[in-house]
Design a protein around this motif. Structure first.
Motif, PDB file in Angstrom:
ATOM      1  N   ARG A  16       0.851  -1.207   0.000  1.00 55.41           N
ATOM      2  CA  ARG A  16       0.000   0.000   0.000  1.00 55.41           C
ATOM      3  C   ARG A  16       0.875   1.242   0.000  1.00 55.41           C
ATOM      4  NH1 ARG A  16      -2.823  -2.971   3.919  1.00 55.41           N
ATOM      5  NH2 ARG A  16      -1.908  -1.734   5.601  1.00 55.41           N
ATOM      6  N   GLY A  17       1.937   1.187   0.785  1.00 53.71           N
ATOM      7  CA  GLY A  17       2.861   2.313   0.857  1.00 53.71           C
ATOM      8  C   GLY A  17       3.479   2.617  -0.494  1.00 53.71           C
ATOM      9  N   LYS A  18       3.761   1.556  -1.207  1.00 59.11           N
ATOM     10  CA  LYS A  18       4.373   1.730  -2.517  1.00 59.11           C
ATOM     11  C   LYS A  18       3.438   2.455  -3.474  1.00 59.11           C
ATOM     12  CE  LYS A  18       6.220  -0.979  -6.238  1.00 59.11           C
ATOM     13  NZ  LYS A  18       5.998  -2.273  -6.866  1.00 59.11           N
ATOM     14  N   GLU A  19       2.141   2.044  -3.430  1.00 56.66           N
ATOM     15  CA  GLU A  19       1.136   2.739  -4.246  1.00 56.66           C
ATOM     16  C   GLU A  19       1.130   4.219  -3.919  1.00 56.66           C
ATOM     17  OE1 GLU A  19      -0.745   1.556  -6.574  1.00 56.66           O
ATOM     18  OE2 GLU A  19      -0.358  -0.596  -6.287  1.00 56.66           O
ATOM     19  N   LEU A  20       1.125   4.505  -2.615  1.00 55.29           N
ATOM     20  CA  LEU A  20       1.049   5.896  -2.185  1.00 55.29           C
ATOM     21  C   LEU A  20       2.279   6.678  -2.644  1.00 55.29           C
ATOM     22  CD1 LEU A  20      -0.251   5.201   1.412  1.00 55.29           C
ATOM     23  CD2 LEU A  20      -1.547   6.318  -0.414  1.00 55.29           C
ATOM     24  N   PHE A  21       3.440   6.046  -2.497  1.00 53.19           N
ATOM     25  CA  PHE A  21       4.706   6.676  -2.879  1.00 53.19           C
ATOM     26  C   PHE A  21       4.655   7.126  -4.340  1.00 53.19           C
ATOM     27  CE2 PHE A  21       9.147   6.832  -4.200  1.00 53.19           C
ATOM     28  CZ  PHE A  21       9.799   7.346  -3.090  1.00 53.19           C
ATOM     29  N   ILE A  78      -1.181  11.835  -4.614  1.00 49.54           N
ATOM     30  CA  ILE A  78      -1.309  12.693  -3.431  1.00 49.54           C
ATOM     31  C   ILE A  78       0.051  12.968  -2.806  1.00 49.54           C
ATOM     32  CG2 ILE A  78      -2.355  12.966  -1.169  1.00 49.54           C
ATOM     33  CD1 ILE A  78      -4.593  11.119  -2.117  1.00 49.54           C
ATOM     34  N   ALA A  79       0.768  11.906  -2.479  1.00 52.98           N
ATOM     35  CA  ALA A  79       2.093  12.102  -1.884  1.00 52.98           C
ATOM     36  C   ALA A  79       3.103  12.474  -2.965  1.00 52.98           C
ATOM     37  CB  ALA A  79       2.530  10.820  -1.181  1.00 52.98           C
ATOM     38  N   ASN A  80       2.962  11.819  -4.111  1.00 47.41           N
ATOM     39  CA  ASN A  80       3.857  12.050  -5.238  1.00 47.41           C
ATOM     40  C   ASN A  80       5.335  12.103  -4.857  1.00 47.41           C
ATOM     41  OD1 ASN A  80       4.515  12.378  -7.900  1.00 47.41           O
ATOM     42  ND2 ASN A  80       4.385  14.624  -7.806  1.00 47.41           N
ATOM     43  N   CYS A  81       5.736  11.190  -4.023  1.00 48.30           N
ATOM     44  CA  CYS A  81       7.154  11.129  -3.665  1.00 48.30           C
ATOM     45  C   CYS A  81       7.995  10.832  -4.908  1.00 48.30           C
ATOM     46  CB  CYS A  81       7.393  10.030  -2.638  1.00 48.30           C
ATOM     47  SG  CYS A  81       6.203  10.025  -1.297  1.00 48.30           S
ATOM     48  N   VAL A  82       7.376  10.066  -5.816  1.00 44.95           N
ATOM     49  CA  VAL A  82       8.108   9.633  -7.009  1.00 44.95           C
ATOM     50  C   VAL A  82       8.589  10.828  -7.845  1.00 44.95           C
ATOM     51  CG1 VAL A  82       6.035   9.419  -8.443  1.00 44.95           C
ATOM     52  CG2 VAL A  82       8.036   8.032  -8.975  1.00 44.95           C
ATOM     53  N   GLY A  83       7.831  11.937  -7.747  1.00 42.79           N
ATOM     54  CA  GLY A  83       8.180  13.125  -8.537  1.00 42.79           C
ATOM     55  C   GLY A  83       9.591  13.595  -8.244  1.00 42.79           C
ATOM     56  N   CYS A  84      10.037  13.441  -7.007  1.00 44.06           N
ATOM     57  CA  CYS A  84      11.388  13.872  -6.653  1.00 44.06           C
ATOM     58  C   CYS A  84      12.330  12.695  -6.446  1.00 44.06           C
ATOM     59  CB  CYS A  84      11.370  14.703  -5.381  1.00 44.06           C
ATOM     60  SG  CYS A  84      10.573  16.299  -5.586  1.00 44.06           S
ATOM     61  N   HIS A  85      11.829  11.663  -5.772  1.00 43.40           N
ATOM     62  CA  HIS A  85      12.733  10.572  -5.400  1.00 43.40           C
ATOM     63  C   HIS A  85      12.835   9.505  -6.473  1.00 43.40           C
ATOM     64  CE1 HIS A  85      13.558  12.034  -1.388  1.00 43.40           C
ATOM     65  NE2 HIS A  85      12.286  12.365  -1.296  1.00 43.40           N
ATOM     66  N   GLY A  86      12.034   9.631  -7.527  1.00 40.74           N
ATOM     67  CA  GLY A  86      12.111   8.685  -8.629  1.00 40.74           C
ATOM     68  C   GLY A  86      11.445   7.370  -8.305  1.00 40.74           C
ATOM     69  N   LYS A  87      11.289   6.566  -9.340  1.00 40.24           N
ATOM     70  CA  LYS A  87      10.644   5.267  -9.177  1.00 40.24           C
ATOM     71  C   LYS A  87      11.393   4.419  -8.170  1.00 40.24           C
ATOM     72  CE  LYS A  87       8.275   4.209 -13.455  1.00 40.24           C
ATOM     73  NZ  LYS A  87       8.357   3.440 -14.703  1.00 40.24           N
ATOM     74  N   GLY A  88      10.634   3.842  -7.244  1.00 37.73           N
ATOM     75  CA  GLY A  88      11.257   2.965  -6.249  1.00 37.73           C
ATOM     76  C   GLY A  88      12.275   3.686  -5.386  1.00 37.73           C
ATOM     77  N   THR A 119      -6.757  15.146  -0.466  1.00 37.64           N
ATOM     78  CA  THR A 119      -5.840  16.266  -0.233  1.00 37.64           C
ATOM     79  C   THR A 119      -4.653  15.850   0.634  1.00 37.64           C
ATOM     80  OG1 THR A 119      -6.997  16.948   1.772  1.00 37.64           O
ATOM     81  CG2 THR A 119      -7.731  17.928  -0.305  1.00 37.64           C
ATOM     82  N   GLY A 120      -4.805  14.744   1.300  1.00 36.64           N
ATOM     83  CA  GLY A 120      -3.716  14.319   2.177  1.00 36.64           C
ATOM     84  C   GLY A 120      -3.805  12.845   2.444  1.00 36.64           C
ATOM     85  N   LEU A 121      -3.015  12.374   3.401  1.00 36.05           N
ATOM     86  CA  LEU A 121      -3.026  10.956   3.748  1.00 36.05           C
ATOM     87  C   LEU A 121      -3.463  10.806   5.196  1.00 36.05           C
ATOM     88  CD1 LEU A 121       0.418   9.822   2.251  1.00 36.05           C
ATOM     89  CD2 LEU A 121      -1.810   9.829   1.115  1.00 36.05           C
ATOM     90  N   THR A 122      -4.120   9.706   5.489  1.00 38.96           N
ATOM     91  CA  THR A 122      -4.459   9.424   6.887  1.00 38.96           C
ATOM     92  C   THR A 122      -3.180   8.932   7.569  1.00 38.96           C
ATOM     93  OG1 THR A 122      -4.927   7.100   6.502  1.00 38.96           O
ATOM     94  CG2 THR A 122      -6.747   8.645   6.185  1.00 38.96           C
ATOM     95  N   SER A 123      -3.190   8.965   8.881  1.00 38.40           N
ATOM     96  CA  SER A 123      -1.957   8.559   9.560  1.00 38.40           C
ATOM     97  C   SER A 123      -1.629   7.099   9.271  1.00 38.40           C
ATOM     98  CB  SER A 123      -2.043   8.841  11.058  1.00 38.40           C
ATOM     99  OG  SER A 123      -3.223   8.313  11.581  1.00 38.40           O
ATOM    100  N   ASP A 124      -2.655   6.262   9.100  1.00 37.86           N
ATOM    101  CA  ASP A 124      -2.362   4.865   8.753  1.00 37.86           C
ATOM    102  C   ASP A 124      -1.662   4.773   7.406  1.00 37.86           C
ATOM    103  OD1 ASP A 124      -3.268   3.759  11.038  1.00 37.86           O
ATOM    104  OD2 ASP A 124      -5.329   3.454  10.311  1.00 37.86           O
ATOM    105  N   GLN A 125      -2.129   5.589   6.474  1.00 39.48           N
ATOM    106  CA  GLN A 125      -1.482   5.581   5.153  1.00 39.48           C
ATOM    107  C   GLN A 125      -0.029   6.043   5.270  1.00 39.48           C
ATOM    108  OE1 GLN A 125      -4.411   7.992   3.045  1.00 39.48           O
ATOM    109  NE2 GLN A 125      -4.822   6.236   1.688  1.00 39.48           N
ATOM    110  N   ILE A 126       0.196   7.020   6.148  1.00 36.77           N
ATOM    111  CA  ILE A 126       1.563   7.498   6.312  1.00 36.77           C
ATOM    112  C   ILE A 126       2.455   6.393   6.868  1.00 36.77           C
ATOM    113  CG2 ILE A 126       3.002   9.122   7.616  1.00 36.77           C
ATOM    114  CD1 ILE A 126       0.792  11.178   7.028  1.00 36.77           C
TER     115      ILE A 126
END
Lengths: 419, 338
Positions: free
Chosen positions: A276-281, A285-295, A384-391
């Motif tokens: 689930r975390g990977k999906e979110l990454f 919403i989180a769009n971590c991939v935009g900066c940290h890249g795939k995986g 607009t954001g993530l729940t704490s469980d999602q985090i």
């Protein structure tokens, strides 16, 4: 104690030979010329008069590198700084018979962080990230809200752990008392530097220092004791600024980000959470991939700078890579702006701590001074954001990326689910 | 060795030679300990001088010294070892005036003694004034002194005296006569390795007020000169490797090796002090490297860099005097021949 004559004569002769030593004198802290220039650019006014007056006020309040002063009469009473510690951390290097070191800042920190804590110390040029400039009072690795100050505990841990992958050393082998004195000194340099900046800005924006003639009442002078009574406009501004700055430091403890309870997972449930975390990454919403890249491989292309160098480049409408535009700032002592690189998360290097609590704070607050944004924590999923469980799912995914991860990577199929 | 001189001909300066070898063997460790003093910022752990906390240098309670703080251990140890070197230097002067007949060697011994005294005084004044610049001068003078010790050991050695003998004309006919170019190269080696030492000392004893740009300039020069020096040692070795004289070709080869080690130690020194530089982040592991302040291995790398620097200087100086000796001999031979 009897000291024989011969060596003494010898010593005197030798002293005469070399004169009074050759060290460059360290008489006062250098002014924050880069900030003065930044103000001159953004406000389009001359800043010499403000620099001059602020410089003398600051020296009167905070003393010199050899004789620091702590104006406790103006400070928030909750902010306790030991003047004894400051004296021990300041001044030239010395050690006493029992092994106590004096001049700790110059022994351990000055080559990188510079005398005034500007971060542009002698050895700073080849470092990335640059050593921290303490004067804006912005810190990355802490347990508090993004725009709050770090706690004493945060700073102590920082000194003990160091910042892996940067020049910032771990001082775990240094006496804890010394670290304590250094923490006081960091706060001192920070409060001093922030006061200097705020006073400069107030001088221009509130007291009319940019104009041709300055009202006597508006002059920034401490008038000795009178500053506590706020006699003139200038003195009132000094008092307000110091109070505000010290107040922020005093209230750091109350700004610690609370971390909700979380569970230690294993086996199937852990694998599901990581997925689930990977999906979110990689999700929108989180769009971590935009900066940290795939995986989290750090392959994404980003062109952002950190806040310390943005202040005298992009925020003034100047291009950081434009050498001509940057030249006056570099002359004033600024470092060449350098791209802030998002971390390659597969390294498993966490400068602010890789434990779940630290990562929760990192993700929900972002990293102050760096481009890394905060993820909003929401009660219900609303886009607009993530729940704490999602985090926590996200955290488990991030933790699974590092080489020391206890979660076997092969359990996760990287290709299929990335958008 | 074919030429065997009668023993009573060599005997006179054997004692002198032994003493010079002894001083060489003492000074290199002395440089290590001195380097450690700076690495551990222990330079000011004994604030007085020439005494140690009011005690005479030699009467300081050994228990406090050995079991006290580490700072005091190395700083006081450095002083004691320095004093021993001073005594050996006095012995050298006595031996020289007693047994050595070459005037210039005698005076070189006197110069050696004066240098020890000056070096001790510099160290003392550095402490009394608590001055970093003097610490730097003290640190630069040490290796120069070391090089002089090595030169003395070379010129008082048996080989040198044998080579001076007319006998060598018979024994070895094929020895090389160094060209002017080679001699110049050898001199530049000495000069450059000393310049490197000075640049290194400037970084090591950097002032808190030094500007970042100035420091970066010193660093860049130090790096460029290092590789230049390395290339030069290669060149010297190419000229010497088949010269048939091991006293020349061997130091030549050793120099290449030493400079290579020194470059590695130099990178190590930077890394353990300031982390991997921004232009070397391609090195695997650099992104997770953590600098450890005052770590033991780290301190040894840094101090090793300092000590190897003086070794390079000393070996180049040795090579240089031998080459010049050869040139001088060749000149003598020509004079004899005509």
């Amino acid at each position: 104690m009897k000291v024989s004559l011969l060596p003494n004569c010898f010593l005197i002769a030798a002293l005469l030979l070399v004169g009074p030593g050759c060290d460059a004198p360290v008489e006062s802290f250098p002014d924050n010329d880069v900030y003065a220039l930044t103000l001159a650019h953004s406000r389009d006014v001359p800043t010499e008069a403000a620099s001059r007056d602020v410089s003398s006020v600051i020296e009167e309040l905070f003393g010199t590198p050899n004789q620091p002063r702590w104006p406790s009469e103006l400070m928030d009473p909750d902010l306790r700084i030991s003047e004894q510690n400051l004296t021990r951390a300041a001044g030239p290097q010395l050690s006493e018979k029992d092994g106590t070191h004096l001049g700790l800042f110059r022994e351990h920190c000055v080559t990188c962080h510079a005398l005034s804590g500007s971060g542009a110390g002698p050895a700073s040029v080849f470092q990335n990230p640059y050593p921290r400039d303490f004067r804006p009072g912005v810190y990355k690795w802490k347990s508090t809200q993004r725009d709050a100050k770090p706690t004493r505990d945060d700073l102590t841990k920082l000194l003990q752990h160091g910042v892996a992958g940067s020049g910032m050393p771990s001082f775990s082998l240094i006496d804890p008392d010394d670290l304590d004195a250094l923490v006081d000194y960091i706060v001192y340099l920070s409060v001093r530097g922030e006061t200097e900046r705020e006073l400069m800005a107030a001088a221009i924006d509130e007291l009319g220092y940019g104009e041709d003639s300055i009202d006597d009442d508006a002059r920034l002078v401490t008038q000795g004791e009178l500053v506590t009574q706020g006699e003139t406009d200038g003195a009132a501004v000094i008092r307000e600024v110091v109070e505000e700055v010290s107040n922020q430091w005093a209230s750091a403890e109350s700004e610690v980000v609370p971390v909700p309870a979380w569970e230690e997972l294993s086996g199937e449930t852990l694998a599901a959470s990581v997925n689930r975390g990977k999906e979110l990454f990689h999700g929108p919403i989180a769009n971590c991939v935009g900066c940290h890249g795939k995986g989290g491989q750090g392959q994404a292309v980003t062109l952002d700078y950190d806040d310390w160098t943005k202040e005298y480049s992009t925020r003034l409408g100047l291009t950081p890579t434009d050498r001509d535009a940057m030249r006056p700032f570099k002359k004033a002592g600024a470092l060449t702006p350098r791209l802030a690189k998002p971390r390659k998360l597969t390294l498993g290097v966490y400068r602010g701590g890789g434990d779940t609590d630290s990562l929760y704070r990192r993700i929900t607050q972002g990293i102050a001074g760096s481009p890394m944004p905060a993820v909003a924590v929401v009660e219900q999923e609303d886009g607009t954001g993530l729940t704490s469980d999602q985090i926590f799912d996200l955290i488990r995914y991030v933790q699974s990326l590092g080489p020391q991860s206890t979660v076997p990577q092969s359990e996760f199929n990287y290709q299929s689910s990335t958008p | 060795m074919t030429a065997v001189n009668s023993s009573d001909e060599i005997a006179p300066s054997r004692m002198l030679h032994r003493l010079t070898v002894l001083i060489v063997c003492l000074v290199w460790p002395l440089i290590w300990v001195g380097g450690l003093v700076t690495t551990y910022d222990a330079g000011m752990s004994v604030p007085d001088w020439p005494g140690t906390y009011g005690y005479n240098l030699f009467l300081y309670p050994y228990k406090t010294w050995l079991f006290g703080p580490f700072d005091l251990f190395i700083e006081h140890g450095h002083r004691l070892l320095g004093a021993v070197v001073g005594f050996v230097a006095i012995g050298i002067v006595i031996a020289a005036f007693w047994k050595e007949n070459r005037r210039w060697v005698r005076w070189l011994c006197v110069a050696l003694l004066l240098m020890v005294i000056a070096q001790g005084a510099l160290g003392g004044v550095r402490v009394v004034l608590s001055d970093r610049t003097l610490a730097m001068v003290h640190g630069c003078f040490g290796p120069a002194f070391f090089a002089i010790c090595v030169i003395l050991a070379v010129v008082t050695g048996r080989r040198w005296r044998q080579d001076s003998d007319a006998e060598r004309l018979r024994s070895s006919t094929s020895i090389l006569t160094p060209t002017k170019k080679l001699a110049a190269l050898a001199i530049s080696l000495v000069v450059l390795s000393y310049v490197q030492l000075l640049l290194g000392a400037m970084m090591r004893h950097v002032q808190p007020t030094t500007s970042a740009g100035h420091f970066a300039g010193i660093v860049s020069t130090h790096i460029l000169t290092a590789f230049f020096l390395w290339a030069m040692t290669g060149l010297v070795w190419l000229r010497l490797r088949r010269c048939g004289d091991l006293t020349l070709s061997r130091p030549g080869g050793i120099l290449i090796f030493l400079v290579a080690v020194q470059i590695a130690l130099g990178i190590g020194t930077w890394v353990v002090n300031y982390g991997w530089p921004s232009f070397m982040t391609w090195v695997p592991g650099s992104q997770s490297f953590l600098v450890q302040a005052k770590g033991f291995v780290d301190s040894m790398i840094v101090t090793g860099h300092v000590a190897t620097g003086s070794l390079i200087l000393a070996v180049s100086a040795m090579l240089c005097v031998r080459l010049f000796h050869r040139r001088w001999q060749a000149k003598q031979d020509r004079l004899v021949a005509t």
